[in-house]
Design a protein around this motif. Structure first.
Motif, short mmCIF file in Angstrom:
data_model
loop_
_atom_site.label_atom_id
_atom_site.label_comp_id
_atom_site.label_asym_id
_atom_site.label_seq_id
_atom_site.Cartn_x
_atom_site.Cartn_y
_atom_site.Cartn_z
N GLN A 72 0.84 -1.20 0.00
CA GLN A 72 0.00 0.00 0.00
C GLN A 72 0.87 1.25 0.00
O GLN A 72 1.88 1.32 0.69
CB GLN A 72 -0.94 0.01 1.20
N ARG A 73 0.43 2.20 -0.82
CA ARG A 73 1.18 3.47 -0.91
C ARG A 73 0.93 4.30 0.34
O ARG A 73 -0.20 4.42 0.81
CB ARG A 73 0.73 4.24 -2.15
N VAL A 74 2.01 4.83 0.88
CA VAL A 74 1.93 5.75 2.01
C VAL A 74 2.73 7.00 1.65
O VAL A 74 3.67 6.92 0.86
CB VAL A 74 2.46 5.12 3.32
N PRO A 75 2.38 8.15 2.21
CA PRO A 75 3.06 9.39 1.82
C PRO A 75 4.46 9.55 2.41
O PRO A 75 5.31 10.19 1.81
CB PRO A 75 2.13 10.49 2.35
N GLU A 76 4.70 8.95 3.57
CA GLU A 76 6.00 9.15 4.21
C GLU A 76 7.03 8.14 3.70
O GLU A 76 6.70 7.04 3.30
CB GLU A 76 5.88 9.06 5.74
N GLU A 77 8.29 8.56 3.72
CA GLU A 77 9.37 7.67 3.33
C GLU A 77 9.78 6.80 4.51
O GLU A 77 9.54 7.15 5.66
CB GLU A 77 10.58 8.49 2.88
N LYS A 78 10.44 5.71 4.21
CA LYS A 78 11.00 4.85 5.25
C LYS A 78 12.18 5.59 5.87
O LYS A 78 13.05 6.08 5.17
CB LYS A 78 11.48 3.54 4.63
N VAL A 79 12.19 5.68 7.21
CA VAL A 79 13.26 6.44 7.86
C VAL A 79 14.01 5.65 8.93
O VAL A 79 15.01 6.12 9.44
CB VAL A 79 12.71 7.75 8.50
N ALA A 80 13.53 4.48 9.29
CA ALA A 80 14.18 3.71 10.35
C ALA A 80 14.19 2.23 9.98
O ALA A 80 13.55 1.80 9.02
CB ALA A 80 13.43 3.90 11.67
#
Length: 144
Positions: A72-80
């Motif tokens: 599923q598309r989410v607006p935030e990028e992976k950060v951790a």
């Protein structure tokens, strides 16, 4: 007595179809047929409102044994670092140099698909070697 339940693994990502197709190649999964009334997933996608197009994609184990994977598309990028990751079992029952060779061979197959090699965790007194990787959007997984 506990009830047996099916499990779906859901990936948050920026480009669902791209990530799904990567995992199809890794696991031997397939894209299921499009919904009834559509001759392709592209046709189905075009039928959706603009903001929903490309928002999700699915792949499944053709044998029915493994879990369905939903992207599923989410607006935030992976950060951790992932709190959960998949272990792709390519060295089951192998030890030492034979296990390392199996891990390296699978790594070599996945790199051209967009995977990234992170590090080799060598065998110790308790665990066999495994190879930490990242998928096309940086999600960690292990070749185990």
């Amino acid at each position: 007595m506990a009830t047996l339940r099916q499990v779906q693994v859901t990936f948050d990502c920026a480009r669902p179809e791209r990530v799904a197709r990567f995992w199809c190649e890794v696991l031997g999964y397939v894209v299921p047929p499009p919904p009834e009334g559509f001759d392709s997933w592209d046709a189905y996608d075009r039928s959706l409102p603009a903001e929903q197009r490309g928002a999700a994609f699915v792949c499944v184990d053709p044998t029915g044994a493994g879990p369905r994977l939903f992207f599923q598309r989410v607006p935030e990028e992976k950060v951790a670092k992932n709190r959960l990751h998949l272990d792709v079992r390519v060295g089951t029952g192998l030890v030492g140099a034979e296990r390392l060779a199996a891990l390296e061979a699978e790594c070599a197959r996945l790199l051209p698909l967009g995977a990234e090699r992170v590090r080799l965790l060598e065998a110790d007194e308790e665990n066999e070697s495994c190879l930490v990787m990242r998928d096309v959007e940086g999600n960690e997984f292990c070749l185990d």
